[in-house]
Structure formats: structure tokens, C-alpha cells
Write a protein that holds these residues in place. Structure first.
Motif, PDB file in Angstrom:
ATOM      1  N   THR A 224       1.277  -0.998  -0.120  1.00 11.23           N
ATOM      2  CA  THR A 224       0.436  -0.100  -0.290  1.00 11.23           C
ATOM      3  C   THR A 224       0.780   1.119  -0.028  1.00 11.23           C
ATOM      4  OG1 THR A 224      -1.866  -0.975   0.963  1.00 11.23           O
ATOM      5  CG2 THR A 224      -2.164   1.045   1.103  1.00 11.23           C
ATOM      6  N   ALA A 226      -0.462   4.476  -0.239  1.00 13.43           N
ATOM      7  CA  ALA A 226      -1.239   5.825   0.822  1.00 13.43           C
ATOM      8  C   ALA A 226      -0.429   5.918   2.272  1.00 13.43           C
ATOM      9  CB  ALA A 226      -2.482   5.011   0.657  1.00 13.43           C
ATOM     10  N   GLU A 231      -5.229   9.775   0.113  1.00 13.50           N
ATOM     11  CA  GLU A 231      -5.255   8.273  -0.338  1.00 13.50           C
ATOM     12  C   GLU A 231      -5.143   7.148   0.889  1.00 13.50           C
ATOM     13  OE1 GLU A 231      -1.114  10.299  -2.889  1.00 13.50           O
ATOM     14  OE2 GLU A 231      -0.230   9.090  -0.893  1.00 13.50           O
ATOM     15  N   MET A 232      -5.556   8.072   1.558  1.00  8.91           N
ATOM     16  CA  MET A 232      -6.112   6.631   2.599  1.00  8.91           C
ATOM     17  C   MET A 232      -7.102   6.640   2.716  1.00  8.91           C
ATOM     18  SD  MET A 232      -3.968   5.499   4.651  1.00  8.91           S
ATOM     19  CE  MET A 232      -1.711   5.295   4.823  1.00  8.91           C
ATOM     20  N   PHE A 235      -8.299   4.562  -0.869  1.00  3.99           N
ATOM     21  CA  PHE A 235      -7.743   3.684  -0.787  1.00  3.99           C
ATOM     22  C   PHE A 235      -8.699   2.280   0.543  1.00  3.99           C
ATOM     23  CE2 PHE A 235      -6.198   0.217   3.076  1.00  3.99           C
ATOM     24  CZ  PHE A 235      -4.960  -0.277   1.858  1.00  3.99           C
ATOM     25  N   GLN A 249      -4.133   2.600  -4.702  1.00  2.00           N
ATOM     26  CA  GLN A 249      -2.810   2.984  -3.746  1.00  2.00           C
ATOM     27  C   GLN A 249      -1.752   1.937  -3.581  1.00  2.00           C
ATOM     28  OE1 GLN A 249      -3.070   6.067  -2.905  1.00  2.00           O
ATOM     29  NE2 GLN A 249      -4.135   6.678  -4.907  1.00  2.00           N
TER      30      GLN A 249
END
Length: 305
Positions: A224, A226, A231-232, A235, A249
Motif C-alpha cells: 500500500t 497511500a 489517499e487513505m 484506499f 494506491q
């Protein structure tokens, strides 16, 4: 077929049920299907010794394990490379390995399907001597588990709510790891917020992350990338709809083995193996054992004896 069932009274949703009545129902269903069965109930503190005893019982053809994901992973590890088959009574929160085998999530439906089921061979992964059926993870997932364990919950719904709260906290402050990954044909450096090494690749389009090919013969390696909150969020949204291969991501690799080396200075991290927190060594070798686990699963056209 002789079945030996071990039910963890304190595992998963079994802690909220009348396990004596459940044991009687299991006996009725399996005996009606023509099997002999013995049911043993135990507390969580005795589950390891009880499972070890059951796994070594020469009279049993099948070990039926009932409890949460930790109970199922323990049983699977004891049965790897043996002729005794594992049957799963899905009493955990997510029951990801049971889902990969097509076992119904309703307990009574699961018992009926297993009693009429057949034996097949599936893969199992191993990390430095510890077998696992779903995934080993480093980074966000262990952090989420650690935060969730600090919260109080008494039910499956309570655990899900606690997991959501822990996920939000993890998303706000994700960990950062520097890793070296050595695959059979390549070596790479990765800066990641989470690494998952799965027992076969996740199925695409599923709301929960589990494989739809438990005998696919490959580890899934999910890196990952992110880092920011945006971005999180993306994701987790992609993960929620089962989008893995098209998730920008996440970088995905597959191999039959991988060595993971932690290069993040002196900071100590933990890993999670099938949902259980464990110390993370500086170097971990993970290997897939193709078709090394016999399972009793609902009948399907591709079942192998």
C-alpha cells in the motif's frame, strides 16, 4: 467418516451462544448424514492443548474447529501436510477463510453443508514455521488491531464498530515502513503504510478481502502506497468495494515465496497473522505450500479427493 469437533466457548460468536445446545445440534446433523462424531467443548485458555490433542487423534478423519479466526488458523496449522481434514464452523467476525471455501455464514446452514460436503486440497502459507490461512500483515492492519483491542465490545456488531473507529484513527496517522522484499526473480525496496502477504490473491469485486481460489498456488503481495488522508480515504473506499487490481494506491505482486526485511531503523513493529498480533522479526521468510491442507467443504464440481 469420523469427525472430532472442538468448539471454543470463548471464540467469536460462540461466546454468546448456548454451546451445549449447539453441540447437540452438530451431533444430530452429522449423524443423520451418516457420520460418527464426537464434540468437545473447551475454554479459550485450553484451546491450544485441546486442538493439539484432537489433531493427533488417529481415530478422527476430520477435525471440525468452531470459533473465531484465531481458532481456525491454529487448527489449520496443526493439520498442514497431514491426512486429517479441517472443517470450519464459521463463528468469527469475518470468517474469511471459510468464505473462500464457500462455507455458508449461517451456523446451521454451514453444518448442513459440511455434513454433505467433500474433501478437497487447498494451499496454506507459512512464515518462519507459523502456518496461516489468510494473511500476514505489517503496518496499518496490526496498528488497527492494537487500537481495537484497547476498546470494549461484547458482540460481533460491537467488534465491527470498534474496527471502524480504529480504522479511522489509523487513517489519520498511518505508519510508515521501509521494507526490502526478495522474491525468487527480483528484489525491491518499498516505502509503505501496509504490507499484506496473502494465502492466494484476493478475489476482485468482493466486499471483503478473501481469495476465491484457495488452491491458486501463489502468494499475493499487496504493497500500500497511500500516505495522505485523501489517499487513505481512496484506499479504504476501493477496498470496501473489492477493487484491488485497479486500485492505484496498491501495488500487487505474486510469488511462491518472499523474504521481507525491515529497514525502518530501530523502530519496533508488530505483524498480524490471521488477525493475531505477533512480534515482527527483522527478517521473515514466507512460503506457500500448495495443496498441503485437506479441508471438508461444501460440494462443488471442482472438488478434489
Amino acid at each position: 467418516m469420523h469427525v472430532l469437533a472442538v468448539l471454543n466457548r470463548n471464540g467469536g460468536t460462540l461466546r454468546t451462544l448456548d454451546t451445549d445446545a449447539l453441540a447437540e445440534e452438530i451431533r444430530d446433523i452429522f449423524e443423520t448424514a451418516g457420520h460418527s462424531i464426537e464434540v468437545r467443548l473447551c475454554s479459550g485458555k485450553n484451546i491450544v492443548s485441546m486442538m493439539e490433542e484432537a489433531a493427533s487423534d488417529e481415530n478422527a478423519d476430520v477435525l471440525l474447529a468452531g470459533g473465531g479466526d484465531g481458532t481456525i488458523s491454529l487448527a489449520a496449522g496443526l493439520l498442514a501436510h497431514s491426512e486429517k481434514a479441517l472443517a470450519i464452523l464459521p463463528a468469527g467476525t469475518m470468517n474469511l477463510f471459510a468464505r473462500s471455501l464457500g462455507i455458508p455464514q449461517d451456523l446451521q446452514a454451514a453444518m448442513q453443508a459440511l455434513a454433505q460436503g467433500s474433501i478437497r486440497r487447498v494451499d496454506i502459507a507459512e512464515a518462519d514455521g507459523t502456518f496461516y490461512v489468510h494473511q500476514l500483515s505489517i503496518g496499518m492492519h496490526p496498528q488497527l488491531i492494537r487500537l481495537r483491542e484497547r476498546m470494549e465490545f461484547r458482540s460481533r456488531v460491537g467488534k465491527i464498530i470498534a474496527s471502524v473507529r480504529a480504522a479511522i484513527a489509523t487513517m489519520v496517522r498511518p505508519p510508515k515502513l521501509e521494507l526490502e522484499l526478495e522474491l525468487p526473480e527480483t528484489k525491491m525496496l518499498a516505502t509503505t503504510s501496509n504490507l499484506a502477504v496473502t494465502n492466494n490473491l484476493y478475489g476482485e469485486g468482493q466486499r471483503l478481502p478473501f481469495t476465491d481460489r484457495p488452491d491458486g498456488g501463489q502468494l499475493g503481495i499487496y504493497i500500500t502506497h497511500a500516505r495522505t488522508r485523501a489517499e487513505m480515504l481512496l484506499f479504504f473506499l476501493n477496498m470496501g468495494i473489492g477493487r484491488w487490481r485497479k486500485n492505484e494506491q496498491v501495488e500487487i505482486h505474486q510469488a511462491n515465496e518472499v523474504t521481507v526485511r525491515v529497514r525502518s531503523g530501530t523502530q519496533r513493529f508488530k505483524c498480524a497473522i490471521d488477525g493475531e498480533l505477533r512480534p515482527l522479526p527483522r527478517e521473515t521468510r514466507i512460503v506457500l505450500h500448495p495443496k498441503a491442507l485437506r479441508v471438508l467443504a461444501p460440494k462443488q464440481e471442482s472438488s478434489l479427493s
